[in-house]
Write an enzyme that holds these catalytic residues in place. Sequence first.
Site, PDB file in Angstrom:
ATOM      1  N   GLY A  27       0.819  -1.209   0.000  1.00  0.00           N
ATOM      2  CA  GLY A  27       0.000   0.000   0.000  1.00  0.00           C
ATOM      3  C   GLY A  27       0.850   1.255   0.000  1.00  0.00           C
ATOM      4  O   GLY A  27       0.549   2.236   0.682  1.00  0.00           O
ATOM      5  N   ALA A  28       1.912   1.244  -0.807  1.00  0.00           N
ATOM      6  CA  ALA A  28       2.937   2.289  -0.732  1.00  0.00           C
ATOM      7  C   ALA A  28       2.640   3.523  -1.570  1.00  0.00           C
ATOM      8  O   ALA A  28       3.428   4.465  -1.560  1.00  0.00           O
ATOM      9  CB  ALA A  28       4.290   1.705  -1.153  1.00  0.00           C
ATOM     10  N   ASN A  29       1.524   3.553  -2.265  1.00  0.00           N
ATOM     11  CA  ASN A  29       1.289   4.643  -3.213  1.00  0.00           C
ATOM     12  C   ASN A  29       0.461   5.789  -2.654  1.00  0.00           C
ATOM     13  O   ASN A  29       0.212   6.775  -3.341  1.00  0.00           O
ATOM     14  CB  ASN A  29       0.608   4.102  -4.474  1.00  0.00           C
ATOM     15  CG  ASN A  29      -0.747   3.504  -4.174  1.00  0.00           C
ATOM     16  OD1 ASN A  29      -0.870   2.673  -3.292  1.00  0.00           O
ATOM     17  ND2 ASN A  29      -1.759   3.917  -4.920  1.00  0.00           N
ATOM     18  N   ILE A  32       0.047   6.847   4.595  1.00  0.00           N
ATOM     19  CA  ILE A  32       1.205   6.496   5.415  1.00  0.00           C
ATOM     20  C   ILE A  32       2.225   5.714   4.595  1.00  0.00           C
ATOM     21  O   ILE A  32       3.434   5.896   4.740  1.00  0.00           O
ATOM     22  CB  ILE A  32       0.769   5.658   6.637  1.00  0.00           C
ATOM     23  CG1 ILE A  32      -0.233   6.443   7.498  1.00  0.00           C
ATOM     24  CG2 ILE A  32       1.971   5.239   7.461  1.00  0.00           C
ATOM     25  CD1 ILE A  32       0.288   7.742   8.050  1.00  0.00           C
ATOM     26  N   GLY A  33       1.750   4.841   3.717  1.00  0.00           N
ATOM     27  CA  GLY A  33       2.660   4.043   2.901  1.00  0.00           C
ATOM     28  C   GLY A  33       3.535   4.893   2.003  1.00  0.00           C
ATOM     29  O   GLY A  33       4.737   4.634   1.852  1.00  0.00           O
ATOM     30  N   SER A 144      -3.823  -0.426  14.723  1.00  0.00           N
ATOM     31  CA  SER A 144      -4.651   0.749  14.942  1.00  0.00           C
ATOM     32  C   SER A 144      -5.170   0.758  16.372  1.00  0.00           C
ATOM     33  O   SER A 144      -5.346  -0.300  16.993  1.00  0.00           O
ATOM     34  CB  SER A 144      -5.840   0.755  13.975  1.00  0.00           C
ATOM     35  OG  SER A 144      -6.820   1.700  14.354  1.00  0.00           O
ATOM     36  N   TYR A 170     -13.483  -3.884  11.057  1.00  0.00           N
ATOM     37  CA  TYR A 170     -12.173  -3.242  10.971  1.00  0.00           C
ATOM     38  C   TYR A 170     -11.389  -3.455  12.267  1.00  0.00           C
ATOM     39  O   TYR A 170     -10.208  -3.829  12.239  1.00  0.00           O
ATOM     40  CB  TYR A 170     -12.332  -1.749  10.693  1.00  0.00           C
ATOM     41  CG  TYR A 170     -11.031  -0.976  10.730  1.00  0.00           C
ATOM     42  CD1 TYR A 170     -10.037  -1.209   9.775  1.00  0.00           C
ATOM     43  CD2 TYR A 170     -10.791  -0.019  11.717  1.00  0.00           C
ATOM     44  CE1 TYR A 170      -8.838  -0.503   9.812  1.00  0.00           C
ATOM     45  CE2 TYR A 170      -9.600   0.687  11.754  1.00  0.00           C
ATOM     46  CZ  TYR A 170      -8.622   0.446  10.803  1.00  0.00           C
ATOM     47  OH  TYR A 170      -7.439   1.138  10.847  1.00  0.00           O
TER      48      TYR A 170
END
Length: 298
Positions: A27-29, A32-33, A144, A170
């Site tokens: 999820g780097a795009n 936080i990523g 979280s 979640y």
Amino acid sequence: MTSSLTTAPWAAGQLPPQDGRTVIITGANSGIGLETTRAFARAGARVVMAVRDVERARASVLHLPDAIELRPLDLADLASVRAFAACIEHPFDILINNAGVANVPAGRTADGFETHFGTNHLGHFALTNLLLPKITDRVVTIASNAHKNATLDLSDPNWERRRYRSSAAYGQSKLANLLFTLELQSRLTAAGAGVRALAAHPGAATTGLNRHLGPVMKAVAATVGRLIMQSETDGAQPTLFAATTDLPGASYVGPDGRGEQRGRPTLVSRSTSAQDQALAAELWQLSERLTATSFPLG
């Protein structure tokens, strides 16, 4: 290179040099990523950005150093997880399990799992086990504060019998992230491995995870956010701290401010359920069955 744990306050931009190191970030795009990617790249690391849409992600790395590699990964599809893992041919230093979904409507992953549980926990569980023989330093999984009021029902992890509530689903997935970290470290220790498993949470950060809230809750989040939320850059600091500081295995990092909403990264506590070794072991066994992956060391 890691920095020693000291009592000196950690500040944004304090990341030690990362030359010669390789980091994989899911999820780097965005959010936080992306901030974590930027920090590692600017510190000299080679970063493999694991993203669902490679073409869409290209715009986010235009002004970053050249040592960036984009590879497709959909954590909601175990076939994609296996394909990604098969493409990682060489040892690397750090895996950051960052990607996630929050408060999404009832739905199923490609393999039939509830979306939060399947993406946030099972996808990362499978990815970590498949990559673990190549990891040389540590695994950092993003949890979280939502885990603190959560329960984990191992008899119904996919919400097939319970009335579905997105916030509860979640929270369950984030509790699973911490239990996964706990059991992973236990297994690494038993195997005599030098790799460490840690967890971190960003506090209240202005990321895109609120996009699935209803209009009223979005308005509340926007109003409250201006008062208590920190930026994505600040929200990435616990991740960077956990990834580069000399911390004990199974450590949990979050902001040091009131309610762990914002502030500089420090070691924080977790709920009683998130410390339950027996529950962690049971979750691991269930996750092995559901993903057809297992701990590969020892």
